[in-house]
Structure formats: C-alpha cells, structure tokens
Motif scaffolding. Structure first.
Motif, PDB file in Angstrom:
ATOM      1  N   ALA A  55       0.832  -1.203   0.000  1.00 14.43           N
ATOM      2  CA  ALA A  55       0.000   0.000   0.000  1.00 14.43           C
ATOM      3  C   ALA A  55       0.868   1.254   0.000  1.00 14.43           C
ATOM      4  O   ALA A  55       0.582   2.222  -0.715  1.00 14.43           O
ATOM      5  CB  ALA A  55      -0.935  -0.007   1.208  1.00 14.43           C
ATOM      6  N   GLU A  56       1.924   1.254   0.787  1.00  9.17           N
ATOM      7  CA  GLU A  56       2.829   2.409   0.816  1.00  9.17           C
ATOM      8  C   GLU A  56       3.508   2.597  -0.538  1.00  9.17           C
ATOM      9  O   GLU A  56       3.646   3.726  -1.022  1.00  9.17           O
ATOM     10  CB  GLU A  56       3.862   2.219   1.918  1.00  9.17           C
ATOM     11  N   SER A  73      -5.508   9.441  -7.707  1.00  5.74           N
ATOM     12  CA  SER A  73      -4.709  10.624  -7.399  1.00  5.74           C
ATOM     13  C   SER A  73      -4.908  10.966  -5.927  1.00  5.74           C
ATOM     14  O   SER A  73      -5.700  10.332  -5.224  1.00  5.74           O
ATOM     15  CB  SER A  73      -5.118  11.809  -8.288  1.00  5.74           C
ATOM     16  N   HIS A  74      -4.183  11.982  -5.452  1.00  5.97           N
ATOM     17  CA  HIS A  74      -4.328  12.491  -4.084  1.00  5.97           C
ATOM     18  C   HIS A  74      -4.260  11.364  -3.051  1.00  5.97           C
ATOM     19  O   HIS A  74      -5.099  11.258  -2.148  1.00  5.97           O
ATOM     20  CB  HIS A  74      -5.648  13.262  -3.934  1.00  5.97           C
ATOM     21  N   ALA A  75      -3.258  10.518  -3.172  1.00  4.91           N
ATOM     22  CA  ALA A  75      -3.106   9.393  -2.256  1.00  4.91           C
ATOM     23  C   ALA A  75      -2.165   9.756  -1.120  1.00  4.91           C
ATOM     24  O   ALA A  75      -1.147  10.428  -1.321  1.00  4.91           O
ATOM     25  CB  ALA A  75      -2.587   8.171  -3.005  1.00  4.91           C
ATOM     26  N   GLY A  91      -0.025  -5.095  13.015  1.00  2.94           N
ATOM     27  CA  GLY A  91       0.683  -6.350  12.885  1.00  2.94           C
ATOM     28  C   GLY A  91       1.676  -6.304  11.734  1.00  2.94           C
ATOM     29  O   GLY A  91       1.927  -5.248  11.133  1.00  2.94           O
ATOM     30  N   PRO A  92       2.252  -7.450  11.369  1.00  2.00           N
ATOM     31  CA  PRO A  92       3.174  -7.499  10.233  1.00  2.00           C
ATOM     32  C   PRO A  92       2.470  -7.074   8.941  1.00  2.00           C
ATOM     33  O   PRO A  92       1.254  -7.202   8.800  1.00  2.00           O
ATOM     34  CB  PRO A  92       3.587  -8.968  10.178  1.00  2.00           C
ATOM     35  N   SER A  93       3.244  -6.608   7.990  1.00  2.00           N
ATOM     36  CA  SER A  93       2.689  -6.102   6.733  1.00  2.00           C
ATOM     37  C   SER A  93       1.776  -7.120   6.065  1.00  2.00           C
ATOM     38  O   SER A  93       0.681  -6.789   5.596  1.00  2.00           O
ATOM     39  CB  SER A  93       3.828  -5.726   5.778  1.00  2.00           C
ATOM     40  N   ARG A  94       2.190  -8.381   6.038  1.00  2.00           N
ATOM     41  CA  ARG A  94       1.446  -9.417   5.329  1.00  2.00           C
ATOM     42  C   ARG A  94       0.213  -9.886   6.091  1.00  2.00           C
ATOM     43  O   ARG A  94      -0.566 -10.700   5.576  1.00  2.00           O
ATOM     44  CB  ARG A  94       2.356 -10.616   5.037  1.00  2.00           C
TER      45      ARG A  94
END
Length: 563
Positions: A55-56, A73-75, A91-94
């Motif tokens: 996501a990042e 846009s505008h994220a 929690g962890p990313s996954r």
C-alpha cells in the motif's frame, strides 16, 4: 515461454481488472489463445488489494504519476506510531490485505452464478462472508417511542430494519410509521407490477415520492435512502434509481441463508476474484504476464470489419483469425516485444492512448469522482456484527451510512447545503483482511479530495465514538485516495471513423459504486460473444477436467463463511 516476441494470439488482454480477468477465463476455456498482460507488478488493476508495505509503495507510485494514465490521485497514508494501551498495534505487513474495491455483492448479483458455473468456486477457492446489518448515523431519529431497544447500538447509530419482522419488532417506531413502512415494503416487493403508483414519479426525487405517495415524514427517509446505497444527495436520488435498489436489497435476503442478502469476497475483495480467474485462465491455456503492458498497436491488414450497431454488440464483429500471419493487429509491449493478435481488449488506462477503440457497454453512472479511505482500528467493533437471526451466519461485514448533512455542524437544518452521503463498509478480522481483534473500515463519498477529506475523517471519528466500545477504538493506519472514472465518450466517437475500430475493444472504467454492478458480467459476455462469433455457446459454463486440482475439483457452490 522464453520470449513473447513474434508470437501469435487470438486475443491480447491488457490489464488484470475484474472484467479483463473474467474475459481471459471465458476465452481461454473456450479454446482461444489468450495473452493476458499487465504493466503492474500485481493483479487486479483498480480492484487490487495490498499488504501494508505494498500500500505504501502504491501511494508513492500514484503521487509520482500525478494522476496521469491512472484512475487514482491524491493518495496519502497516516500511521499512528504512538499507539499505546492494552490492545495490539499494527501487525506485520502481510497480516493485512487492503482492497481498493471492497464492493458489496448482493446474493442476487449475476456474478455469483458465473463464478459457480465457471468452477471458480470449486474446492473453496473463493470464500464469501455475510454482510449482516445496515446502520444509519443519528442524522435520522425515528419518531415514536424513545425507549432503548436492541435496534439501537447507542444514541448515534440506528440499525435499519431488514424486513417486515424487524419492523414489527422495532420499539422505536410508532404504529403509524410502522403501517406506512409496511405499506411501502409490500409495494416495493412487486413495484414493477404497479406502474400506476410510481412511473409518473420516476424522475422525481425519492424523498418527495415517499412523502407524496406514502406520507412518510422527512425524518423517516434516511433508512430507506441508506438501502439504496445512492452516492448522491437525496434531492438527486431519483425514484427510478431508488426503487430497484431497495427491491434488490430486500429480495436478496435469505437467498443463501437466513438474515443476510449481501456478501463480501474473503481475503481482499474483488482482487481475490481476479487472481482466481487469472489462475483458472492459465489452466485453460492462457498466458499471464505481469510488469509488461500494451504500449502501442498498429493494424496489419486493411480490410474493414463489420462494426456493430448500438444494439447489436454481441454478434460477430468480423471473422476472427487463427493466430497466424493473417492476424489484424500488431501489438507492441512495454518490454519491447512485438506480438500479433486478432483482438486487443482492455480498459482505457491499460490500452495505448492513441488507439481508436470500440467501447463495450456504457459509461458508469455517477459518481465520476469519489474520495475513499481505508482505516485500520484496534477493535473488533463487536456491536456492529450482531447475528441477524438465530440461524444466520456470523456476519463479517456491516454498513454504516451517514446521510446528507448528518455530519454538518448545524445538524442537518434545511438551510445547510446538501452533501453526498458517506458510506462506511466495516470488515471484521474474519474476512482475512486484518488480524483478529481488529477491523478495516472502507469509507467513500462522491466528492473530490479537496472537499471530501474532512467529511470522511468526521465520519470515521463519529463511528468510533458511536459504537461506544470499551476501551475506545484507536486508529492504527489510514490511507486516503481519490478515484476518478474515465470519460469514454471521446474515444467512442473517434472509433466511429476507424475502419478497424472493432478489433480493439474497450471496457468501461471501473464503477465507483459501493455495490458491485451487474454490468460487469454483461460487459464481459458482450465482448466474449463478439470475439467468439458463431462459436459463442454456454458463456462461462465449463466442465470439470480430468486430473483434479484447483478449480477442477468436484466441490461446487459458494462458501459463505462459518455458521
């Protein structure tokens, strides 16, 4: 396959959105040679789902592109790095699967039978969770008895009656309101057979229709408007739009189990369906290639194919080739390869910009822009997920609707400006999208980022206060982004003058509606019939193949989560 360069295909499909992925499955299992490409490193396109790290990375990519050649846009992302307390933080990313398209799927949707008949649900490849309750924020208060009841979560959120039984059991409604509501429910259940009641009012605003025909006071409109899931303010929500949406909601309840009428795909919304369909396409002989999109296209032969008329898009557009030297298109890929194909299909963001195309279907209905947010909270929000009946499954989804003006500082006076409603679809940890004990809140409103962000923020805060969980829920992560729907009118007009336009087919842009549109399946079937021509028989109906495994196993049906 060592190299794609110089290879021949019946169809090249650009992008792995849900329409493209279902078409790839339909064509590959119908005997067509399909090359399915996507310039992204992930499946799903505008319907993708991400871990926290992904996501990042996606937000960074969107901001670098500045909205060019993309729907987004505008994220931005906000994290609570100072989270303290008894409950666990992120929690962890996954451990997270955050969906860009967490659409509600009604049990009467045309998508579910297609997933079953195409064997995508065999061996429980796809799981679905029940959406239990609809709630309305306290911009609406029911007239009558003010005593507390199980209908109320607290003074801020009110559960919308799901049907006649809920109406009779609701102690917050006075007898007159119950009678009016029951009369309306009987009408809407067979409204198509009573045109004398509504057809002359079809263009009228739905609240005006309720007031004129059923004597509903304005204070009672919000629950019925909530069931329409309309993106528009009440004055812009027409009767002809509202009635079929409410009817769909009510008719869907009980179809696959007691107490619910809508489901959400487990493990990431529509993204999970795109991946299952793409894998099944590969089983049928299709080739999937990520990080490699369609960069350009030229026409190899100059014959003029027959272009369908407005109402005849399903017939054979021209005699399909066989993937040999007589193919009509030369397609250049981002990786530098050149491939040859009879057809090129995709959405506007995935097709070469200068290409003239024939558009399948029509432009999505409003809204043309929506601001969306994804919020992770450190609470199960248990009060939003009651069982709706003794025999119903445990819901994993809930809908909270903030009516127009409900979040305004002057508390919904007639003089305050109408705003679009805010819809928040809450997913519990049972969806597999977050750890147990947490929830993901998907919020949206039909406003651009400049004016919509304060409204979404207010809605999330109001919801977390309204549920009165102890300890108070804390926001761990929030992602905001604007999504716009492409305008296909210009390319459709350009295609009128192109002799080979029908060789490049364009799906409509992703619909911004919270509820999945049945147009998705009809668009895919239209494209499939056009490409298959006289061989178009039994759309998405496949027999099991020998050898088992995957979608070929004998188990069929749709899984709706634990009872």
């Amino acid at each position: 396959m060592e190299s794609l360069d110089g290879t021949n295909w019946d169809v090249v499909i650009a992008g792995t959105g849900i329409q493209q992925s279902l078409l790839a499955l339909a064509l590959s299992r119908s005997g067509k040679g399909v090359l399915h490409v996507d310039r992204n490193a992930y499946y799903g396109g505008a319907e993708a789902a991400f871990s926290l790290q992904e996501a990042e990375e996606w937000v960074e990519k969107v901001e670098k592109q500045g909205g060019v050649d993309t729907y987004f846009s505008h994220a931005s992302i906000r994290k609570n790095l100072e989270h303290t307390g008894e409950k666990a933080g992120l929690g962890p990313s996954r451990a997270y699967t955050l969906s860009l398209s967490p659409n509600l799927v009604y049990t009467r949707s045309t998508l579910l039978p297609v997933l079953v008949s195409s064997r995508c649900t065999a061996n429980e490849q796809l799981g679905f969770q029940a959406v239990g309750s609809w709630f309305v924020y306290s911009g609406w208060a029911a007239p009558g008895d003010s005593d507390t009841s199980t209908t109320h979560i607290d003074s801020h959120l009110l559960r919308v009656p799901n049907g006649r039984e809920d109406v009779f059991a609701d102690t917050t409604l006075d007898l007159r309101t119950k009678r009016s509501l029951m009369k309306f429910l009987r009408f809407v259940g067979e409204y198509e057979n009573q045109p004398e009641i509504w057809e002359q009012h079809r263009k009228k605003a739905f609240p005006a229709f309720l007031l004129d025909q059923f004597k509903f006071p304005t204070a009672s409109h919000a629950p019925l408007l909530a069931l329409t899931m309309s993106p528009d303010p009440p004055s812009e929500t027409s009767t002809e739009f509202a009635l079929p949406r409410i009817a769909r909601h009510l008719r869907s309840i009980g179809l696959f189990g007691a107490g619910f009428g809508a489901v959400i795909p487990k493990f990431g919304g529509l993204a999970e369906i795109t991946q299952v369909a793409s894998r099944a396409s590969a089983v049928g002989g299709g080739v999937n290639v990520l990080r490699n999109g369609a960069r350009g296209v030229n026409y190899k032969v100059q014959q003029t194919p027959t272009r369908p008329s407005e109402g005849d898009a399903q017939r054979n557009l021209s005699e399909p080739g066989s993937g040999d030297a007589q193919t009509a298109l030369i397609v250049q890929l981002d990786g530098g390869e050149t491939v040859y194909a009879d057809w090129l299909v995709g959405q506007d963001a995935d097709l070469p910009l200068a290409t003239q195309k024939y558009t399948i279907g029509s432009k999505p209905r409003r809204p043309s822009v929506a601001l969306k947010s994804i919020t992770i909270v450190d609470s199960p929000l248990s009060s939003l997920f009651p069982r709706t009946s003794d025999s119903s499954p445990q819901p994993a989804g809930a809908v909270v609707v903030f009516p127009s003006r409900a979040l305004s500082s002057d508390q919904a006076t007639d003089t305050s400006p109408e705003t679009p409603p805010v819809h928040v679809v809450v997913h519990s940890g049972d969806t597999g999208e977050c750890p147990a004990g947490q929830c993901v809140l998907y919020a949206s409103t039909a406003l651009p980022a400049s004016s919509g962000l304060p409204l979404l923020d207010s809605a999330i805060v109001a919801l977390l206060v309204g549920v009165q969980e102890d300890p108070k829920p804390c926001i761990l992560f929030s992602m905001q982004y604007q999504q716009q729907s492409g305008d296909t009118s210009s390319v459709a007009a350009a295609a009128e003058d192109s002799p080979a336009a029908a060789r490049v087919l364009q799906f409509p842009s992703p619909d911004l509606d919270v509820v999945l549109s049945d147009d998705i399946v009809s668009n895919v079937e239209t494209a499939w019939k056009g490409i298959m021509g006289d061989d178009a028989v039994d759309f998405m109906r496949f027999e099991a193949r020998d050898g088992g495994g995957g979608e070929e196993d004998e188990d069929e049906g749709v899984s709706y989560g634990p009872p």
